[in-house]
Design a protein around this motif. Structure first.
Motif, PDB file in Angstrom:
ATOM      1  N   ASN A  92      38.933 -74.580 -63.996  1.00 27.53           N
ATOM      2  CA  ASN A  92      37.555 -74.945 -64.320  1.00 27.53           C
ATOM      3  C   ASN A  92      36.538 -73.987 -63.692  1.00 27.53           C
ATOM      4  O   ASN A  92      35.426 -74.377 -63.352  1.00 27.53           O
ATOM      5  CB  ASN A  92      37.259 -76.388 -63.893  1.00 27.53           C
ATOM      6  CG  ASN A  92      36.100 -76.973 -64.673  1.00 27.53           C
ATOM      7  OD1 ASN A  92      35.904 -76.650 -65.852  1.00 27.53           O
ATOM      8  ND2 ASN A  92      35.326 -77.831 -64.043  1.00 27.53           N
ATOM      9  N   GLN A  93      36.925 -72.718 -63.552  1.00 28.87           N
ATOM     10  CA  GLN A  93      36.010 -71.690 -63.064  1.00 28.87           C
ATOM     11  C   GLN A  93      36.244 -70.401 -63.844  1.00 28.87           C
ATOM     12  O   GLN A  93      37.374 -70.021 -64.119  1.00 28.87           O
ATOM     13  CB  GLN A  93      36.194 -71.431 -61.576  1.00 28.87           C
ATOM     14  CG  GLN A  93      35.133 -70.491 -61.019  1.00 28.87           C
ATOM     15  CD  GLN A  93      35.105 -70.480 -59.495  1.00 28.87           C
ATOM     16  OE1 GLN A  93      35.699 -71.327 -58.845  1.00 28.87           O
ATOM     17  NE2 GLN A  93      34.416 -69.527 -58.917  1.00 28.87           N
ATOM     18  N   LEU A  94      35.158 -69.725 -64.161  1.00 23.73           N
ATOM     19  CA  LEU A  94      35.211 -68.512 -64.974  1.00 23.73           C
ATOM     20  C   LEU A  94      35.380 -67.298 -64.073  1.00 23.73           C
ATOM     21  O   LEU A  94      34.720 -67.179 -63.036  1.00 23.73           O
ATOM     22  CB  LEU A  94      33.927 -68.387 -65.786  1.00 23.73           C
ATOM     23  CG  LEU A  94      33.946 -67.431 -66.988  1.00 23.73           C
ATOM     24  CD1 LEU A  94      34.930 -67.904 -68.050  1.00 23.73           C
ATOM     25  CD2 LEU A  94      32.543 -67.308 -67.571  1.00 23.73           C
ATOM     26  N   SER A 140      37.993 -64.915 -68.209  1.00 22.39           N
ATOM     27  CA  SER A 140      39.040 -65.927 -68.336  1.00 22.39           C
ATOM     28  C   SER A 140      38.677 -67.144 -67.495  1.00 22.39           C
ATOM     29  O   SER A 140      37.917 -67.048 -66.529  1.00 22.39           O
ATOM     30  CB  SER A 140      40.388 -65.366 -67.898  1.00 22.39           C
ATOM     31  OG  SER A 140      40.336 -64.917 -66.553  1.00 22.39           O
ATOM     32  N   GLU A 141      39.230 -68.276 -67.864  1.00 19.37           N
ATOM     33  CA  GLU A 141      38.951 -69.537 -67.167  1.00 19.37           C
ATOM     34  C   GLU A 141      40.226 -70.068 -66.543  1.00 19.37           C
ATOM     35  O   GLU A 141      41.269 -70.142 -67.209  1.00 19.37           O
ATOM     36  CB  GLU A 141      38.362 -70.553 -68.147  1.00 19.37           C
ATOM     37  CG  GLU A 141      37.942 -71.878 -67.499  1.00 19.37           C
ATOM     38  CD  GLU A 141      39.035 -72.938 -67.519  1.00 19.37           C
ATOM     39  OE1 GLU A 141      39.023 -73.830 -66.664  1.00 19.37           O
ATOM     40  OE2 GLU A 141      39.911 -72.842 -68.415  1.00 19.37           O
ATOM     41  N   MET A 176      38.172 -74.482 -72.727  1.00 20.29           N
ATOM     42  CA  MET A 176      37.071 -74.521 -71.773  1.00 20.29           C
ATOM     43  C   MET A 176      36.215 -75.759 -71.963  1.00 20.29           C
ATOM     44  O   MET A 176      36.038 -76.236 -73.080  1.00 20.29           O
ATOM     45  CB  MET A 176      36.188 -73.275 -71.936  1.00 20.29           C
ATOM     46  CG  MET A 176      36.835 -71.961 -71.606  1.00 20.29           C
ATOM     47  SD  MET A 176      35.642 -70.599 -71.730  1.00 20.29           S
ATOM     48  CE  MET A 176      36.715 -69.190 -71.437  1.00 20.29           C
ATOM     49  N   ILE A 221      31.482 -74.539 -69.108  1.00 15.54           N
ATOM     50  CA  ILE A 221      32.109 -73.246 -68.878  1.00 15.54           C
ATOM     51  C   ILE A 221      31.981 -72.369 -70.118  1.00 15.54           C
ATOM     52  O   ILE A 221      31.773 -71.155 -70.022  1.00 15.54           O
ATOM     53  CB  ILE A 221      33.588 -73.420 -68.481  1.00 15.54           C
ATOM     54  CG1 ILE A 221      33.705 -74.180 -67.157  1.00 15.54           C
ATOM     55  CG2 ILE A 221      34.281 -72.063 -68.369  1.00 15.54           C
ATOM     56  CD1 ILE A 221      33.145 -73.450 -65.966  1.00 15.54           C
ATOM     57  N   GLN A 222      32.067 -72.971 -71.290  1.00 13.93           N
ATOM     58  CA  GLN A 222      31.920 -72.205 -72.531  1.00 13.93           C
ATOM     59  C   GLN A 222      30.511 -71.614 -72.648  1.00 13.93           C
ATOM     60  O   GLN A 222      30.336 -70.467 -73.063  1.00 13.93           O
ATOM     61  CB  GLN A 222      32.223 -73.094 -73.741  1.00 13.93           C
ATOM     62  CG  GLN A 222      32.266 -72.338 -75.064  1.00 13.93           C
ATOM     63  CD  GLN A 222      33.423 -71.352 -75.132  1.00 13.93           C
ATOM     64  OE1 GLN A 222      34.569 -71.738 -74.979  1.00 13.93           O
ATOM     65  NE2 GLN A 222      33.116 -70.085 -75.346  1.00 13.93           N
ATOM     66  N   ASN A 245      30.417 -68.721 -70.279  1.00 14.89           N
ATOM     67  CA  ASN A 245      31.208 -67.639 -70.863  1.00 14.89           C
ATOM     68  C   ASN A 245      30.407 -66.891 -71.938  1.00 14.89           C
ATOM     69  O   ASN A 245      30.339 -65.653 -71.944  1.00 14.89           O
ATOM     70  CB  ASN A 245      32.495 -68.218 -71.466  1.00 14.89           C
ATOM     71  CG  ASN A 245      33.394 -67.159 -72.066  1.00 14.89           C
ATOM     72  OD1 ASN A 245      34.250 -66.593 -71.392  1.00 14.89           O
ATOM     73  ND2 ASN A 245      33.221 -66.890 -73.348  1.00 14.89           N
TER      74      ASN A 245
END
Length: 204
Positions: free
Chosen positions: A29-31, A25-26, A2, A6-7, A10
């Protein structure tokens, strides 16, 4: 792996929701967050109101029919669950997006709580998912068809709905009105035929 942004998202979602998270989940580049149907409404409220997330806008909601999805895992959902609703959320404050997926617990009568009280903009999207997939949103103030006509039978985006439909519509000049009749198109498979000229694209 990630991205740092994003991290952070998350970690913030996981910390806020705890055991309500079925999976995170990613992809691309999107969660994507998956939660249980029973947690749908409270999770949406938390995502909107938590200052560390602030998802003020729901930009889309769509239905999904997983009946021909095969045996691949469904992000932690119970295998065999057919229908799901997917919301796309936007935080203007933090400039990030989240995909929220919720599976309907009953395949025969798919139902989820409406989130129109959380995001009023979701009104017509829930009506569209109801119209096309038959997903009922409990608590919606005006859940009726939005794309098909009032006499339409079935839900045309379901995988088991015939491509040709069940009825066809035409104007009858003698009766001076539109009438419905059983569909007259016979279902058939069309296999494309490839015709290549001699020496096509340099062939010898």
């Amino acid at each position: 792996m990630m991205s740092p942004k994003i991290q952070r998202l998350n970690d913030a979602v996981a910390k806020l929701l705890g055991e309500r998270v079925v999976s995170l989940s990613e992809q691309h580049n999107q969660l994507t967050l998956v939660v249980r149907a029973a947690d749908h409404n409270p999770v949406c409220l938390a995502l909107r109101d938590a200052p560390e997330l602030r998802f003020e806008q729901a930009t889309d909601l769509c239905g999904i029919d997983y009946s021909t999805y095969g045996d691949r895992p469904k992000d932690g959902a119970v295998r065999g669950t057919r229908f799901a609703a997917v919301l796309h959320l936007l935080s203007v404050t933090h400039n990030w997006r989240l995909r929220l997926r919720v599976f309907c617990p009953d395949d025969e009568f798919p139902m989820l709580d409406s989130v129109i009280d959380v995001w009023p903009s979701i009104n017509w999207y829930e009506r569209e998912a109801f119209d096309l997939f038959g997903i009922v949103f409990a608590g919606h103030p005006d859940l009726r068809r939005i794309l098909t006509d009032y006499g339409f039978i079935g839900h045309p985006f379901r995988k088991d709905f015939p491509i040709s439909g069940h009825v066809e519509m035409r104007y009858d000049p003698e009766k001076m009105r539109v009438i419905y009749e059983p569909v007259t198109i016979e279902p058939r498979e069309i296999v494309p035929r490839v015709v290549r000229e001699e020496h096509y694209a340099g062939d010898k």
